[in-house]
Design a protein around this motif. Structure first.
Motif, PDB file in Angstrom:
ATOM      1  N   ASN A 124       0.823  -1.207   0.000  1.00  0.00           N
ATOM      2  CA  ASN A 124       0.000   0.000   0.000  1.00  0.00           C
ATOM      3  C   ASN A 124       0.864   1.267   0.000  1.00  0.00           C
ATOM      4  O   ASN A 124       2.064   1.200   0.193  1.00  0.00           O
ATOM      5  CB  ASN A 124      -0.919  -0.024   1.229  1.00  0.00           C
ATOM      6  CG  ASN A 124      -1.994   1.038   1.156  1.00  0.00           C
ATOM      7  OD1 ASN A 124      -2.337   1.512   0.080  1.00  0.00           O
ATOM      8  ND2 ASN A 124      -2.522   1.407   2.308  1.00  0.00           N
ATOM      9  N   ARG A 155      -5.758   4.934  -0.505  1.00  0.00           N
ATOM     10  CA  ARG A 155      -6.281   6.269  -0.359  1.00  0.00           C
ATOM     11  C   ARG A 155      -6.722   6.842  -1.710  1.00  0.00           C
ATOM     12  O   ARG A 155      -7.750   7.501  -1.804  1.00  0.00           O
ATOM     13  CB  ARG A 155      -5.185   7.129   0.225  1.00  0.00           C
ATOM     14  CG  ARG A 155      -5.635   8.470   0.613  1.00  0.00           C
ATOM     15  CD  ARG A 155      -4.485   9.117   1.283  1.00  0.00           C
ATOM     16  NE  ARG A 155      -4.841  10.344   1.902  1.00  0.00           N
ATOM     17  CZ  ARG A 155      -4.208  10.800   2.976  1.00  0.00           C
ATOM     18  NH1 ARG A 155      -3.244  10.100   3.522  1.00  0.00           N
ATOM     19  NH2 ARG A 155      -4.522  11.951   3.484  1.00  0.00           N
ATOM     20  N   LYS A 494       0.474  11.801   8.635  1.00  0.00           N
ATOM     21  CA  LYS A 494      -0.346  11.672   7.421  1.00  0.00           C
ATOM     22  C   LYS A 494      -1.441  12.713   7.468  1.00  0.00           C
ATOM     23  O   LYS A 494      -1.929  13.061   8.538  1.00  0.00           O
ATOM     24  CB  LYS A 494      -1.019  10.301   7.395  1.00  0.00           C
ATOM     25  CG  LYS A 494      -0.093   9.136   7.255  1.00  0.00           C
ATOM     26  CD  LYS A 494      -0.154   8.598   5.833  1.00  0.00           C
ATOM     27  CE  LYS A 494       1.055   7.759   5.507  1.00  0.00           C
ATOM     28  NZ  LYS A 494       1.272   6.696   6.474  1.00  0.00           N
ATOM     29  N   ASN A 500     -12.077   7.798   5.615  1.00  0.00           N
ATOM     30  CA  ASN A 500     -11.889   6.984   6.818  1.00  0.00           C
ATOM     31  C   ASN A 500     -12.580   7.600   8.020  1.00  0.00           C
ATOM     32  O   ASN A 500     -13.238   6.916   8.791  1.00  0.00           O
ATOM     33  CB  ASN A 500     -10.404   6.872   7.151  1.00  0.00           C
ATOM     34  CG  ASN A 500      -9.723   5.837   6.297  1.00  0.00           C
ATOM     35  OD1 ASN A 500     -10.363   5.225   5.455  1.00  0.00           O
ATOM     36  ND2 ASN A 500      -8.444   5.652   6.523  1.00  0.00           N
TER      37      ASN A 500
END
Ligand SMILES: Nc1nc2c(ncn2[C@@H]2O[C@H](COP(=O)(O)OP(=O)(O)O)[C@@H](O)[C@H]2O)c(=O)[nH]1
Lengths: 703, 86
Positions: A124, A155, A494, A500
């Motif tokens: 990922n 994402r 991040k 999310n």
């Protein structure tokens, strides 16, 4: 492939690798949260259509660094993947890895792969590769790992199609193990194991011996073998360490051939942020400001939608009264159900804001820095840096917070955290606080902060201080020995993903509304019943008795006055009124009357019921009045004149609710998590006593 | 000569020399803290504990008591823990 086939796909990965993001991408809103049997670990499952005829049942397993569990959460991973008889036993496993930390992620992968279940490696955060100067030879890596490897970006929703393709038709992923570590360590020993567990693969047998708790699916003979091997703990520990070293050697060799990082591209942003956020002064200042911001937001931002909800339910009640046919059912709906539901809906704005902010802190990676900053301090109180997360989550709801304590290793630290978390100000206290603060604290500003907001903040502080103080006492008093390890990862910073966060809020709010909602609604109905029924001699003869009374006093009276008198008399002599009257002598020194007493009794189930109960009581007493609950409380008068909810009584109530353990849900969770009734009972008794004494002192000093 | 991670200065690096399985949780090893690997002390928490280290590509926070059990060499010579090498 057959029509409508369903395959089980398990998602496994280190924490912070984007497992949740991938799960959300694969399943969208098609997910549900359940519980694993026996334990309360959340089990997230969702459906994902792979092709016309095949659907995947995606199981999101808790994040873990290794298949060797250190915490309850992590042991779920092992148990799901090892028990071939379990309903969740996967057909395919996806190991999610972070491209930047691939080496450590591959340790987990190599363990999982050795279970001989088809495994796919989803690498990922592929979107970060160029920035970080990383390049990977995927074809070679696939060959070396004997598995499909797919580059994805959960994402940015990239590579998800390829991943689905691999699940459906794996190119390489087969039932083959990756490493042969056992033969390289102690051949005789492992040959012995192989001979004792003929029906199982060697690696699985090794895991049974070193890890397994629930061995019910093994034969008696096999269980005896396990006992035998477990006798030499030292040897097992040594072999486990060696196994890990060997696995890393193999991984290093593979990565040398397939993975290149251009070191000149290393970013320094993380280092800079770390320096500020964990600084010995700025670190704490920033943390304190963030907390302050959260509380201001919870109170200020939420007040507008909350007022709106409050008013809406008041007028909804009015509307129902005007338009529904009279009768028992009518009473139940207007006086029981509508105020009851209103009492649940009204918390939603605050809960959403709180969950939003906590989710952002977790998503950005900031929470780990807080854990780092707080560990030493928390340890003085017998807890661990990781206790900060339950304590902060406790400001939303103690139930998920106590469950979050699971990843604290070390029984004592975990137990203390569980026991003190209910002191933190959960959102169920907010409606009680909010309404009382609104009644007793003026709506003014001080240095730009609203006074009401500051009061709320002080109450949060009080909750936190009492949590800390009782933790300290428990630390000194509890004689529990336990080893605890504190090793946490400091993830990279991040930007939080909206998707999310949206899902998290949705999931938690839903859980709250339905879980708490059920209780509140049920209680509203019971209360309504208790308030509208009573013993024969008094309650059912209310009309006559009141008539007589009025005649005797010869007071002039209108029709409405007479009705109010009757309603008042009825409430006082209903079962509910009798209960309230019974405890009145006990709570009088705290400044409460029997009506507040009723609310106290009913809010033993859940704190927020307090407001709903008062709403129900005043509604029964004064059914024609369309005022909102706040106005009704403001209008409530003492027998001696003066407001019922004056400053001393209000403060005493605030203090009572700050300490009291009034939540059946929390007690049930504590029982499950500590596996004994001892701790919840202890909690209930000590917190209630503390609440009573503190409220007593408050009222006596202030009045 | 018996320097451990707990003795490092902020910004200083060393090579892990010994990890003895009796004292160190397996988890630390699994997180990449292994003999022969370079370790850098990035930050010390305000109250001198825990320590923030980078080892083998992992950014970790560990407590001083554990850090003090991990022997390091500031030189690069490898000296694996006997029990693990054998
Ligand atoms: N750059 C980038 N960030 C991602 C990607 N997938 C997830 N993230 C971020 O990584 C962090 C951890 O993700 P999450 O799904 O919560 O990970 P989990 O802890 O493994 O469930 C979040 O801040 C995500 O927004 C990706 O593909 N690229």
């Amino acid at each position: 492939m057959r029509r409508d086939k369903v395959i089980n796909v398990a998602l496994v990965g280190n924490p912070n690798t984007g497992k949740t993001s991938l799960f959300n991408q694969l399943t969208g809103l098609n997910q549900k949260v359940g519980n694993y049997p026996g334990v309360t670990v959340d089990k997230k499952q969702g459906k994902c259509k792979l092709s016309e005829s095949v659907t995947a049942n995606i199981i999101d397993l808790p994040g873990t660094y290794s298949i060797n569990p250190n915490t309850i959460d992590e042991s779920i991973v092992l148990e799901t993947l090892i028990n071939t008889k379990s309903a969740d036993y996967p057909d395919v496993i996806i190991v999610v890895a972070d491209v930047v930390n691939i080496k450590r992620n591959l340790l987990l992968f190599s363990q999982i792969k050795d279970l001989e279940i088809p495994t796919i490696l989803a690498v990922n955060m592929a979107d970060e590769m160029t920035k970080k100067g990383i390049s990977i030879d995927i074809d070679l890596l696939q060959k070396e790992l004997k598995s499909d490897v797919v580059l994805i970006s959960a994402r940015k929703n990239k590579g998800i199609k390829d991943l689905k393709g691999s699940i459906l038709n794996p190119k390489i992923a087969k039932h083959t193990a990756l490493s042969d570590f056992s033969k390289r360590m102690d051949i005789d020993f492992f040959n012995g194991i192989e001979a004792d567990f003929k029906k199982h693969s060697l690696y699985k047998a090794w895991l049974y011996i070193t890890q397994l708790n629930d061995m019910s699916f093994l034969t008696e003979e096999e269980q005896l073998h396990i006992e035998k091997y477990r006798k030499d703990e030292k040897k097992l520990a040594k072999l486990q360490h060696k196994e890990t070293v060997l696995r890393y050697q193999q991984i290093n060799a593979i990565l040398k051939k397939t993975y290149v990082v251009d070191a000149t591209k290393a970013t320094t942003l993380r280092a800079k942020l770390d320096r500020v956020l964990t600084h010995k002064v700025f670190g704490y200042v920033i943390f304190a400001s963030i907390l302050m911001l959260i509380f201001q937001a919870v109170f200020d931002l939420a007040s507008v939608p909350m007022d709106f909800i409050d008013k809406t339910f008041a007028s909804l009640g009015e509307y129902a009264k005007a338009n529904l046919p009279e009768g028992k059912l009518f009473d139940l709906i207007t006086d029981g159900i509508i105020p009851g539901i209103g009492g649940i809906i009204i918390f939603i704005p605050q809960i959403v804001i709180l969950f939003l902010l906590v989710a952002i802190l977790e998503e950005t990676g900031y929470m780990s820095r807080v854990v780092f900053l707080m560990d030493k301090i928390m340890r003085r109180f017998g807890m661990s840096g990781k206790s900060v997360v339950p304590l902060i989550s406790g400001t939303a709801c103690a139930i998920p917070a106590i469950m979050a304590a699971r990843n604290i290793s070390g029984f004592k630290a975990r137990l203390i955290t569980i026991l003190v978390t209910p002191f933190t100000t959960c959102s169920a206290r907010i409606p009680v606080y909010a309404i009382i603060i609104a009644l007793i604290i003026p709506e003014e500003r001080f240095l730009g902060f609203s006074l009401q907001g500051l009061t709320l903040m002080l109450l949060y502080l009080l909750g936190f201080l009492s949590a800390i103080t009782s933790a300290y006492l428990l630390h000194k008093l509890l004689k529990v020995k336990s080893k605890s390890y504190f090793i946490i990862e400091m993830p990279n910073y991040k930007l939080p993903s909206l998707k999310n966060i949206g899902y998290t809020i949705l999931e938690k709010t839903k859980a709250f509304v339905f879980e708490a909602g059920k209780i509140i609604l049920a209680i509203s109905i019971i209360l309504w019943f208790l308030a509208t029924n009573g013993p024969k001699q008094t309650f059912q003869k209310a009309n006559e008795i009141v008539e007589k009374e009025i005649k005797r006093n010869k007071k002039p009276h209108t029709e409405t006055e007479r009705n109010t008198e009757i309603a008042k008399y009825k409430l006082e002599h209903s079962y509910l009124g009798i209960m309230g009257k019974t405890i009145e002598p006990m709570i009088k020194p705290l400044g409460y009357d029997w009506k507040i007493g009723i609310a106290l009794i009913s809010s033993f189930a859940a704190r927020e019921v307090f407001v709903g109960t008062l709403a129900t009581i005043y509604n029964v007493e004064n059914p024609d009045d369309e005022a909102s609950i706040k106005d009704r409380m403001r209008a409530e008068i003492r027998p001696t004149g003066g407001k019922r909810f004056d400053f001393p009584t209000g403060m005493s109530l605030l203090i009572f609710y700050a300490f009291a353990m009034q939540c059946m849900g929390t007690l049930a969770v504590v029982k499950r998590e500590t596996n004994s009734w001892k701790w919840p009972i202890y909690q209930l008794i000590s917190m209630t006593l503390l609440a009573y004494i503190a409220a007593f002192i408050t009222y006596q000093v202030l009045s | 000569m018996n320097k451990t991670i707990a003795d490092l200065q902020i910004g200083e690096k060393g090579i892990i020399a010994q990890v003895c399985f009796n004292d160190i949780p397996l988890k630390l090893l699994e997180m990449g803290c292994m003999p022969g690997k370079e370790v850098e002390l990035v930050q010390i928490a305000p109250l001198k504990d825990p320590l923030y280290i980078i080892v083998n590509g992992s950014h970790l926070a560990i407590r001083k008591e554990i850090a003090a059990l991990i022997k390091i060499e500031v030189a690069t010579k490898k000296n694996l823990c006997e029990e693990i090498k054998s």
